[in-house]
Motif scaffolding. Structure first.
Motif, PDB file in Angstrom:
ATOM      1  N   SER A  76      17.008  10.422 -70.819  1.00  0.00           N
ATOM      2  CA  SER A  76      18.037   9.638 -71.509  1.00  0.00           C
ATOM      3  C   SER A  76      18.792  10.464 -72.540  1.00  0.00           C
ATOM      4  O   SER A  76      19.917  10.135 -72.895  1.00  0.00           O
ATOM      5  N   SER A  77      18.204  11.554 -72.999  1.00  0.00           N
ATOM      6  CA  SER A  77      18.884  12.399 -73.982  1.00  0.00           C
ATOM      7  C   SER A  77      19.745  13.482 -73.341  1.00  0.00           C
ATOM      8  O   SER A  77      20.525  14.136 -74.021  1.00  0.00           O
ATOM      9  N   ILE A  78      19.635  13.664 -72.025  1.00  0.00           N
ATOM     10  CA  ILE A  78      20.396  14.689 -71.324  1.00  0.00           C
ATOM     11  C   ILE A  78      21.600  14.032 -70.648  1.00  0.00           C
ATOM     12  O   ILE A  78      21.521  12.911 -70.150  1.00  0.00           O
ATOM     13  N   ASP A  79      22.718  14.746 -70.603  1.00  0.00           N
ATOM     14  CA  ASP A  79      23.945  14.168 -70.044  1.00  0.00           C
ATOM     15  C   ASP A  79      23.819  13.819 -68.569  1.00  0.00           C
ATOM     16  O   ASP A  79      24.232  12.766 -68.133  1.00  0.00           O
ATOM     17  N   TYR A  80      23.267  14.725 -67.763  1.00  0.00           N
ATOM     18  CA  TYR A  80      23.180  14.502 -66.319  1.00  0.00           C
ATOM     19  C   TYR A  80      21.827  13.938 -65.903  1.00  0.00           C
ATOM     20  O   TYR A  80      21.485  13.978 -64.738  1.00  0.00           O
TER      21      TYR A  80
ATOM     22  N   TYR B 124      21.979  10.933 -63.453  1.00  0.00           N
ATOM     23  CA  TYR B 124      22.330  11.362 -62.099  1.00  0.00           C
ATOM     24  C   TYR B 124      21.075  11.775 -61.342  1.00  0.00           C
ATOM     25  O   TYR B 124      20.897  11.423 -60.174  1.00  0.00           O
TER      26      TYR B 124
END
Length: 98
Positions: free
Chosen positions: A51-55, A58
């Motif tokens: 949840s803290s990472i942009d991708y 995906y």
């Protein structure tokens, strides 16, 4: 501190799924349900982690696609086994049948 509690909680539920997988290994349906239970908790752990990472979301979508394919394959094997053997017991396998 809250992240560690979540990870411990997810791992506890995941290992309860492994215990269920090992203890109910005579029925294919119960094995498939315990595998889906473990997949669900791994998905929850991945969502919390990514949840803290942009991708990250995906990657979790790709994980869900593969888990749905795994579930469909398991249900196909279950249907084939019930049609050929009449039940979902692993002890009733006869190699020459079907």
């Amino acid at each position: 501190m809250v992240m560690n509690v979540n990870v411990i909680l997810f791992m506890c539920f995941f290992f309860s799924g492994i215990w269920l997988f090992c203890s109910k290994r005579k029925h294919l349906l119960l094995v498939l349900l315990s595998l889906e239970y473990m997949v669900l908790w791994i998905f929850g752990m991945l969502v919390c982690y990514f949840s803290s990472i942009d991708y990250g979301l995906y990657f979790t979508m790709i994980y869900l696609v593969f888990s749905v394919c795994e579930g469909a394959l398991g249900l196909g094997i279950l249907v084939k086994m019930v049609r050929c053997y009449g039940n979902d017991y692993f002890q009733s396998f006869i190699i020459l049948r079907c």
